[in-house]
Design an enzyme around this catalytic site. Structure first.
Site, short mmCIF file in Angstrom:
data_model
loop_
_atom_site.label_atom_id
_atom_site.label_comp_id
_atom_site.label_asym_id
_atom_site.label_seq_id
_atom_site.Cartn_x
_atom_site.Cartn_y
_atom_site.Cartn_z
N ASP A 291 -5.88 -2.87 -6.52
CA ASP A 291 -6.81 -1.98 -5.82
C ASP A 291 -6.45 -0.51 -6.03
O ASP A 291 -6.52 0.30 -5.11
CB ASP A 291 -6.82 -2.28 -4.32
CG ASP A 291 -7.06 -3.75 -4.01
OD1 ASP A 291 -7.67 -4.44 -4.85
OD2 ASP A 291 -6.64 -4.21 -2.94
N ARG B 245 -12.64 -5.82 -6.77
CA ARG B 245 -12.99 -6.78 -5.72
C ARG B 245 -13.57 -6.00 -4.54
O ARG B 245 -13.27 -4.81 -4.35
CB ARG B 245 -11.79 -7.62 -5.29
CG ARG B 245 -10.59 -6.83 -4.78
CD ARG B 245 -9.49 -7.77 -4.31
NE ARG B 245 -8.32 -7.05 -3.80
CZ ARG B 245 -7.39 -7.62 -3.02
NH1 ARG B 245 -7.50 -8.88 -2.65
NH2 ARG B 245 -6.36 -6.91 -2.59
N GLN C 100 0.83 -1.21 0.00
CA GLN C 100 0.00 0.00 0.00
C GLN C 100 0.87 1.26 0.00
O GLN C 100 1.65 1.48 0.92
CB GLN C 100 -0.92 0.03 1.22
CG GLN C 100 -1.91 -1.13 1.27
CD GLN C 100 -1.45 -2.24 2.17
OE1 GLN C 100 -0.28 -2.63 2.16
NE2 GLN C 100 -2.36 -2.76 2.98
N GLN D 277 0.17 -0.39 -5.90
CA GLN D 277 -0.99 -0.74 -5.09
C GLN D 277 -1.53 0.52 -4.40
O GLN D 277 -0.78 1.28 -3.80
CB GLN D 277 -0.63 -1.79 -4.05
CG GLN D 277 -1.81 -2.23 -3.19
CD GLN D 277 -1.47 -3.39 -2.26
OE1 GLN D 277 -0.44 -4.05 -2.41
NE2 GLN D 277 -2.34 -3.66 -1.31
N ASP D 278 -2.87 0.74 -4.51
CA ASP D 278 -3.54 1.85 -3.82
C ASP D 278 -3.11 3.23 -4.33
O ASP D 278 -2.85 4.15 -3.55
CB ASP D 278 -3.30 1.78 -2.31
CG ASP D 278 -3.98 0.58 -1.66
OD1 ASP D 278 -4.63 -0.19 -2.39
OD2 ASP D 278 -3.87 0.43 -0.44
#
Length: 535
Positions: free
Chosen positions: A373, A441, A329, A351-352
């Site tokens: 994500d 998701r 993250q 990520q993020d």
């Protein structure tokens, strides 16, 4: 445990309840909301026993009276939560736990602010947005401890805040019912609704249209940031610190950030609203950092550029986090700015990347790069005419474009991606077949994401969507696809979850447009920004 309100608060709430009843009764009848029984109003909430107990033996009440009383008690609970965090003994906390604690302190302070705004408003749409933000704050506080696997600290904290959570979910349910009744009634008034809500919000003037249409070099800015010393300040953070001394009231304040690579972590607090950042072009004005969870930041605090103040506008800039996929993250841009607009900007990370934290947000002509994500959060968000670039993840990883975090069915949040393109970034091209990529998701139980009229390249896995863990949220989420095209748009092999929808009706899809989902006609149009209100 449920917070026990002392005698002082009982007396105060009783007085305020009577006062508010006197003040809002005319509003109730003007808007066609008639008195009903306490039970019938409270029965619509997740915790009717709390609602009935709070309202006492009052026989005839209006939904607005129930909302006001519930909001006041929820505010009291939020203030108590803030005091609990402030009073926590940090002597045994390791540095990571202290970082999570600091997030909680800020988040519950913001919750108190949002609830006070809600009590001062009669606009049900605004109130639902602000209550959804409070719910997001409550969840994010807990997520900070979960980032570092500090469940022991979290367990004690959770048990102290169950009462706050129950009152908050009741507030969301009651206000949602009022919102629906007002929307229905406003349709009968044939345009009166626009006249009634024209003052919500007063955050953009007509001059913003010119600002968005004027080339950055010709813009008359209040402050110029330039690394070569030819501006007012050399760093963005220095410029932000100077704003309170230089601005007149809460009027629009423009900061021109000239071309350059600004290696700094920028944070704009909720007290600083109506800021506008103008760069010299996507890829020319770059704000960069590398904070990440692996190195001790919470996801919330890892953002290179973070904004909480409402009415934020950004144009022609790049925001990036260079931590890389191995650091997990690592946020490039976090926005909790309600009624914010971002135009012609790029967000680069893994990520993020883009944390659409809370509030109503609109992105147009932007680029988003990432792996897992990488468009995530719990705002009410529309990305329109944007390009989403899927990057190459770590070995053995799968890509998921979205992870929406709606945690209550009454929250007005979701991620809508409209008239945009999803394609492979340069580092993924050539190895698309070895990496599975999914549209999203479910991060939280009522996760809501819709792709409409988008071009989806063949990198999208035929299943389309990926579970978070087992069967979690598969019945309660809402994932939709409408009239998408491209090699990855075929729905024949899509998941068979109860919450997944192949949208075939234009009327169903229309509820996720800028005009309906964001009520964009009442605020985005004032910026002069090009946007599509409907499908």
């Amino acid at each position: 445990m449920v917070y026990i309100i002392n005698f002082y608060y009982v007396f105060l709430f009783s007085f305020l309840h009577v006062l508010l009843t006197m003040l809002i009764t005319p509003f109730v009848f003007v808007h066609g909301v008639t008195p009903t029984t306490t039970f019938s109003v409270c029965s619509q909430t997740p915790h009717p026993e709390i609602c009935i107990s709070l309202m006492g033996k009052t026989n005839k009440v209006t939904p607005l009276e129930v909302r006001e009383t519930t909001l006041m008690t929820t505010l009291s609970q939020a203030e108590h939560a803030h005091k609990l965090v402030l009073a926590m003994d940090l002597s045994s906390f390791e540095p990571k736990a202290r970082s999570a604690w600091a997030d909680c302190l800020e988040l519950y302070e913001d919750s108190v602010y949002q609830l006070n705004r809600s009590l001062g408003s009669t606009n049900s749409r605004d109130i639902q947005t602000w209550l959804s933000s409070v719910s997001t704050n409550h969840e994010t506080c807990q997520n900070g401890f979960l980032d570092f696997n500090l469940s022991s600290n979290l367990h004690t904290f959770q048990s102290s805040l169950s009462g706050f959570s129950n009152y908050l979910t009741n507030s969301l349910a009651i206000n949602k019912a009022i919102t629906l009744s007002h929307v229905s009634f406003s349709k009968q008034l044939k345009g009166r609704r626009l006249m009634e809500t024209k003052d919500f919000p007063k955050w953009l003037s007509k001059s913003d249209r010119k600002l968005l249409a004027t080339p950055s070099g010709d813009t008359s800015a209040n402050i110029v940031v330039a690394q070569d010393g030819l501006g007012n300040y050399k760093t963005i953070s220095e410029a932000i610190s100077a704003v309170p001394k230089l601005r007149n009231g809460n009027s629009r304040f423009v900061i021109h950030v000239k071309a350059g690579v600004y290696k700094e972590n920028v944070e704009i607090k909720k007290t600083m609203s109506n800021l506008m950042f103008i760069g010299d072009g996507m890829g020319s004005t770059i704000v960069t950092g590398n904070k990440n969870v692996q190195d001790g930041s919470t996801t919330f605090r890892s953002a290179t550029f973070a904004v909480s103040g409402s009415g934020f506008i950004a144009r022609d800039m790049t925001f990036e986090n260079t931590a890389g996929p191995a650091k997990h993250q690592a946020v490039a841009f976090r926005s909790g700015s309600d009624l914010s607009v971002v135009y012609g900007c790029a967000f680069k990370g893994y990520q993020d990347t883009l944390y659409v934290y809370s509030g109503r947000q609109f992105y147009r002509n932007c680029q988003v790069y990432g792996t897992q994500d990488f468009v995530f959060g719990n705002g009410a968000v529309v990305l329109q005419s944007c390009t989403i670039y899927v990057r190459k993840p770590m070995g053995g990883q799968m890509n998921t474009i979205t992870a929406q975090a709606r945690n209550d069915k009454n929250e007005n949040t979701g991620i809508i991606i409209h008239n945009s393109a999803v394609t492979a970034a340069s580092d993924l091209k050539g190895s698309e077949g070895s990496v599975k990529t999914f549209l999203g998701r479910p991060w939280k139980q009522y996760s809501r994401t819709v792709f409409m009229k988008c071009s989806l390249d063949g990198i999208i896995n035929s299943a389309g969507w990926l579970p978070w863990s087992g069967s979690f949220a598969l019945s309660t989420l809402y994932y939709g696809e409408y009239m998408n095209t491209g090699g990855g748009a075929g729905t024949g092999g899509r998941v068979k979850w109860p919450g997944y929808h192949i949208i075939t009706s234009a009327s169903e899809a229309t509820q996720f447009t800028v005009g309906n989902f964001l009520d964009g006609g009442s605020w985005i149009s004032k910026t002069g920004l090009p946007y599509t209100d409907g499908l």
